[in-house]
Design a protein around this motif. Structure first.
Motif, mmCIF file in Angstrom:
data_model
loop_
_atom_site.group_PDB
_atom_site.id
_atom_site.type_symbol
_atom_site.label_atom_id
_atom_site.label_comp_id
_atom_site.label_asym_id
_atom_site.label_seq_id
_atom_site.Cartn_x
_atom_site.Cartn_y
_atom_site.Cartn_z
ATOM 1 N N UNK A 103 0.853 -1.186 0.000
ATOM 2 C CA UNK A 103 0.000 0.000 0.000
ATOM 3 C C UNK A 103 0.884 1.229 0.000
ATOM 4 N N UNK A 104 0.985 1.848 -1.153
ATOM 5 C CA UNK A 104 1.726 3.085 -1.217
ATOM 6 C C UNK A 104 1.174 3.974 -2.320
ATOM 7 N N UNK A 105 1.542 5.246 -2.231
ATOM 8 C CA UNK A 105 1.063 6.247 -3.179
ATOM 9 C C UNK A 105 2.249 7.037 -3.703
ATOM 10 N N UNK A 106 2.071 7.542 -4.942
ATOM 11 C CA UNK A 106 3.132 8.309 -5.588
ATOM 12 C C UNK A 106 2.620 9.663 -6.041
ATOM 13 N N UNK A 107 3.484 10.639 -5.969
ATOM 14 C CA UNK A 107 3.186 11.925 -6.569
ATOM 15 C C UNK A 107 3.471 11.894 -8.059
ATOM 16 N N UNK A 108 3.204 13.023 -8.718
ATOM 17 C CA UNK A 108 3.392 13.120 -10.166
ATOM 18 C C UNK A 108 4.856 13.325 -10.547
#
Length: 116
Positions: A103-108
């Motif tokens: 579970x992880x998120x990335x910026x642009x």
């Protein structure tokens, strides 16, 4: 969920930069916050990570000694500062928020170019 990076741009060799990432839509203080960078044709590389809770820090080998990462959970912000920049620091820099390996998120991403 959003991760919004800012602070990239053109920097002269030997100069410094400060990148900021503001997170929203998730419990920021629970997440490991990291900066990665990537050059076309190469794998994404860790710049620095700062853990939640104890604030433990890990730096990538290529930036160790030139880099400082910090977080402000009250402002949902993670900042990385780098000095003595080299042309090989040119890359797209990405902010990452991770709760686990799954579970992880990335910026642009934000472009940093080190050139005279």
């Amino acid at each position: 969920v959003q991760l919004v990076e800012s602070g990239g741009g053109l920097v002269q060799p030997g100069g410094s930069l400060r990148l900021s990432c503001v997170g929203s839509g998730f419990p920021f203080s629970n997440y490991i916050m990291s900066w990665y960078r990537q050059v076309p044709g190469k794998e994404r590389e860790l710049v620095a990570s700062i853990h939640s809770g104890d604030g433990g820090i890990v730096y990538g080998m290529s930036v160790k000694g030139r880099c400082t990462i910090s977080r402000d959970d009250a402002k949902n912000t993670v900042i990385v500062e780098m000095n003595r920049l080299k042309p090989e620091d040119t890359a797209v820099y990405y902010c990452n928020a991770a709760l686990s390996a799954y579970l992880d998120y990335w910026g642009q991403g934000t472009q940093v170019t080190v050139s005279s």
